[in-house]
Enzyme design. Structure first.
Site, PDB file in Angstrom:
ATOM      1  N   HIS A  53       0.837  -1.229   0.000  1.00  0.00           N
ATOM      2  CA  HIS A  53       0.000   0.000   0.000  1.00  0.00           C
ATOM      3  C   HIS A  53       0.859   1.261   0.000  1.00  0.00           C
ATOM      4  CE1 HIS A  53      -3.967  -1.971   0.945  1.00  0.00           C
ATOM      5  NE2 HIS A  53      -3.157  -2.904   1.398  1.00  0.00           N
ATOM      6  N   ASN A 126     -10.286  -2.470   2.981  1.00  0.00           N
ATOM      7  CA  ASN A 126     -10.052  -2.439   1.535  1.00  0.00           C
ATOM      8  C   ASN A 126     -11.357  -2.140   0.812  1.00  0.00           C
ATOM      9  OD1 ASN A 126      -7.299  -2.977   1.423  1.00  0.00           O
ATOM     10  ND2 ASN A 126      -7.542  -5.184   1.173  1.00  0.00           N
ATOM     11  N   TYR A 336       1.105  -3.856  11.910  1.00  0.00           N
ATOM     12  CA  TYR A 336       1.084  -2.453  11.481  1.00  0.00           C
ATOM     13  C   TYR A 336       1.938  -1.552  12.366  1.00  0.00           C
ATOM     14  CZ  TYR A 336      -2.270  -3.747   7.998  1.00  0.00           C
ATOM     15  OH  TYR A 336      -2.851  -4.336   6.902  1.00  0.00           O
TER      16      TYR A 336
HETATM   17  C1  HEM Z   1      -2.014 -10.831   7.629  1.00  0.00           C
HETATM   18  C2  HEM Z   1      -2.278 -10.059   6.629  1.00  0.00           C
HETATM   19  C3  HEM Z   1      -1.715  -8.682   6.478  1.00  0.00           C
HETATM   20  C4  HEM Z   1      -0.528  -8.159   6.896  1.00  0.00           C
HETATM   21  C5  HEM Z   1       0.586  -8.853   7.650  1.00  0.00           C
HETATM   22  C6  HEM Z   1      -0.504  -6.774   6.475  1.00  0.00           C
HETATM   23  C7  HEM Z   1       0.533  -5.903   6.674  1.00  0.00           C
HETATM   24  C8  HEM Z   1       0.562  -4.585   6.293  1.00  0.00           C
HETATM   25  C9  HEM Z   1       1.661  -3.686   6.512  1.00  0.00           C
HETATM   26  C10 HEM Z   1       2.966  -4.046   7.192  1.00  0.00           C
HETATM   27  C11 HEM Z   1       1.295  -2.486   6.010  1.00  0.00           C
HETATM   28  C12 HEM Z   1       2.130  -1.209   6.008  1.00  0.00           C
HETATM   29  C13 HEM Z   1       1.799  -0.409   7.242  1.00  0.00           C
HETATM   30  C14 HEM Z   1       2.585   0.860   7.354  1.00  0.00           C
HETATM   31  O1  HEM Z   1       3.783   0.882   7.007  1.00  0.00           O
HETATM   32  O2  HEM Z   1       2.015   1.865   7.830  1.00  0.00           O
HETATM   33  C15 HEM Z   1      -0.034  -2.614   5.491  1.00  0.00           C
HETATM   34  C16 HEM Z   1      -0.767  -1.602   4.932  1.00  0.00           C
HETATM   35  C17 HEM Z   1      -2.108  -1.689   4.666  1.00  0.00           C
HETATM   36  N1  HEM Z   1      -2.900  -2.827   4.739  1.00  0.00           N
HETATM   37 FE1  HEM Z   1      -2.300  -4.631   5.270  1.00  0.00          FE
HETATM   38  N2  HEM Z   1      -1.679  -6.487   5.829  1.00  0.00           N
HETATM   39  C18 HEM Z   1      -2.447  -7.614   5.811  1.00  0.00           C
HETATM   40  C19 HEM Z   1      -3.708  -7.762   5.285  1.00  0.00           C
HETATM   41  C20 HEM Z   1      -4.533  -6.711   4.980  1.00  0.00           C
HETATM   42  C21 HEM Z   1      -5.955  -6.795   4.782  1.00  0.00           C
HETATM   43  C22 HEM Z   1      -6.761  -8.074   4.890  1.00  0.00           C
HETATM   44  C23 HEM Z   1      -6.393  -5.527   4.531  1.00  0.00           C
HETATM   45  C24 HEM Z   1      -7.782  -5.033   4.282  1.00  0.00           C
HETATM   46  C25 HEM Z   1      -8.856  -5.641   4.722  1.00  0.00           C
HETATM   47  C26 HEM Z   1      -5.243  -4.656   4.558  1.00  0.00           C
HETATM   48  C27 HEM Z   1      -5.279  -3.297   4.354  1.00  0.00           C
HETATM   49  C28 HEM Z   1      -4.185  -2.473   4.411  1.00  0.00           C
HETATM   50  C29 HEM Z   1      -4.244  -1.065   4.119  1.00  0.00           C
HETATM   51  C30 HEM Z   1      -5.476  -0.261   3.715  1.00  0.00           C
HETATM   52  C31 HEM Z   1      -2.938  -0.577   4.281  1.00  0.00           C
HETATM   53  C32 HEM Z   1      -2.474   0.862   4.056  1.00  0.00           C
HETATM   54  C33 HEM Z   1      -2.725   1.684   5.299  1.00  0.00           C
HETATM   55  C34 HEM Z   1      -2.351   3.128   5.034  1.00  0.00           C
HETATM   56  O3  HEM Z   1      -3.024   3.744   4.183  1.00  0.00           O
HETATM   57  O4  HEM Z   1      -1.399   3.616   5.661  1.00  0.00           O
HETATM   58  N3  HEM Z   1      -4.129  -5.398   4.833  1.00  0.00           N
HETATM   59  N4  HEM Z   1      -0.455  -3.913   5.647  1.00  0.00           N
END
Ligand code: HEM
Length: 485
Positions: A53, A126, A336
């Site tokens: 993202h 999402n 996160y």
């Molecule tokens: C186990 C599964 C997942 C892991 C380990 C994971 C991990 C991460 C990580 C490490 C980030 C970066 C965070 C940052 O640097 O601020 C991120 C961003 C993000 N993830 Fe996931 N994620 C997973 C599943 C999901 C799912 C299922 C969704 C939605 C339902 C999702 C939605 C998002 C969104 C929207 C962002 C961006 C947040 C922002 O705008 O700063 N992720 N994810």
């Protein structure tokens, strides 16, 4: 009088056009503080981008409760009709790097921060109600397979489909992603979903499992493959431009929030596991309950400070809202804030976009890189100096558990497999959308070099719906025959 240009430490700068040199033609001087500071500062402008993202756009706004839901949750910001809470929302694509283009086929992030009077509540969702996998231990492998190959440096159809070949639970999300909603026309024209099941608990202690749905009031609009190719060629920043300019024009995008509520007692015997992120709850079982309206009405003043440095964490809950046993969610509760301590540092919660607004953070954490500090207050607890103390009031309801520790695949309920909802989604589509879905998947799957990987994937679509599988198989075969010829 016009303002004076200064160094970082506030001293006036005499010349911002010419570096100091030893004579008119001479080499430059290390004593030139303005030059050294400016170049050194410039070298440090980049921070690590989000591991996923990375590419996104953000805006501020508010959430207003329009319907009574206080019988389901004691969350203060949802306690009364008419109550407004400030929010910050960051939209994103998933797989692309920070500088990548907007109009790609990819899920979109929908990360929302509510600045409530009881602390910040982050709902990090999402634009898709489901996801590809159901155990967080697979997430790094999944993301590696979708991003650039370590050797070729490009996204490889072989890797993408090899991962999916080994991950049958992805079939539902793949069907969603390659269908008509897979490339939103803009961030304003798509829905947002919490995706996971969360917990709500009322003042009386009654608990519910809950799913969030933000329905766009702009109407869902998408691009097909040809339209997206055109937009991508013309404007890499199409989503950012659309969102920014709409808000500048005073055309404020809005969404209506609905929830689905399942009494906790119904979870154990529901026909499929209600904590499985690869499944939706049919509305016939759990109808949508209206909650309120989300409006975005203010652009950030500074994209880096407020959007790039924004940090959302699924474990930022407030009283009345909690986690569910969804294993994916449990993994995310760790991931996160850990990513943000690496990306932004341990004190990122003190940045204006991340800090609570309607209340103050009061605790005994201290120091670390770039700490603003908490003054003279005592730095241990309990203390005899009226420092902040715990409330003794649980945020969420206790969850009853039973069993032995171990590594398990999630048990199947009575009507439960990895494919039936992919089949249901396929059959819901119009004939035109089915046709486009088949072409979109076939176009990508046909690029895979290994027959066994293609076959494993085709088997998943056959399992979802016999016609779906057969049509896809024929379309892939045709494209592959064409390639050979
Ligand atoms: C186990 C599964 C997942 C892991 C380990 C994971 C991990 C991460 C990580 C490490 C980030 C970066 C965070 C940052 O640097 O601020 C991120 C961003 C993000 N993830 Fe996931 N994620 C997973 C599943 C999901 C799912 C299922 C969704 C939605 C339902 C999702 C939605 C998002 C969104 C929207 C962002 C961006 C947040 C922002 O705008 O700063 N992720 N994810």
């Amino acid at each position: 009088m016009s303002k004076i240009l200064t160094t970082e430490s506030g001293a006036p700068i005499a010349d911002n056009q010419n570096s100091a040199s030893a004579g008119e033609y001479g080499p430059l001087l290390i004593q030139d503080q303005q030059l050294i500071e400016k170049l050194a500062r410039f070298n440090r402008e980049r921070i690590p981008e989000r591991v996923v993202h990375a590419r996104g756009s953000g805006a501020y706004g508010y959430f207003e409760v329009t319907d009574e839901v206080s019988q389901y949750t004691k969350a203060d910001f949802l306690s009364a009709v008419g109550k407004r809470t400030d929010v910050f929302l960051r939209f994103s694509t998933v797989a692309g790097a920070l500088g990548s283009s907007d109009a790609v086929r990819d899920p979109r992030g929908f990360a929302l921060k509510f600045y409530t009077a009881e602390g910040n509540y982050d709902l990090v969702g999402n634009n898709t109600p489901v996801f590809f996998i159901k155990d967080p231990i697979k997430f790094p492998d999944f993301i590696h397979s979708q991003k650039r190959d370590p050797y070729t440096g490009i996204q490889e159809a072989d890797n993408v489909w090899d991962f999916w070949a080994h991950s049958p639970a992805s079939t539902h999300q793949i069907t969603w992603l390659f269908g008509d909603r897979g490339i939103p026309a803009s961030y304003r024209h798509m829905n947002g979903y919490g995706s996971h099941t969360y917990q709500w608990v009322s003042e009386t202690g009654e608990a519910f499992w809950v799913k969030y749905h933000f329905k766009t009031n702009q109407g869902v609009r998408s691009l097909d493959g040809n339209q997206s190719a055109e937009v991508l060629g013309a404007d890499a920043d199409s989503h950012q431009r659309d969102l920014h300019q709409a808000i500048e024009r005073g055309v404020f995008p809005s969404w209506t929030l609905y929830v689905q509520l399942m009494p906790v007692a119904e979870a154990a015997n529901y026909r499929f596991n209600p904590f499985d992120l690869t499944k939706v709850w049919p509305h016939a079982d759990y109808p949508l309950v209206k909650v309120g309206r989300l409006v975005l009405n203010q652009n950030p003043d500074n994209v880096f400070a407020e959007v790039e440095q924004s940090a959302f964490s699924p474990n930022n809950f407030v009283p009345g809202i909690g986690a569910s046993p969804d294993k994916m969610l449990q993994g995310r509760l760790f991931a996160y804030a850990d990513a943000q301590r690496y990306r932004l540092g341990v004190n990122h919660t003190q940045l204006a976009v991340n800090a609570p607004r309607a209340t103050k953070a009061e605790n005994y954490g201290q120091d670390g890189l770039s700490a603003v500090g908490r003054g003279r207050a005592k730095n241990y607890e309990p203390n005899s100096y009226d420092g902040p103390a715990q409330t003794d009031s649980a945020l969420a309801a206790p969850v009853r558990l039973d069993g032995y520790t171990g590594t398990y695949t999630t048990p199947a309920h009575t009507k439960d497999d990895d494919f039936f909802q992919a089949g249901e989604l396929y059959r819901l589509m119009s004939a035109g959308e089915q046709e486009r879905l088949i072409n979109n998947i076939a176009g990508f799957l046909a690029q895979v070099s290994r027959d066994d990987v293609v076959e494993k994937n085709l088997a998943h679509f056959h399992a979802a719906d016999e016609t779906y599988g057969a049509r896809l198989e024929a379309a892939v075969a045709k494209l592959r025959a064409g390639d050979e010829g």
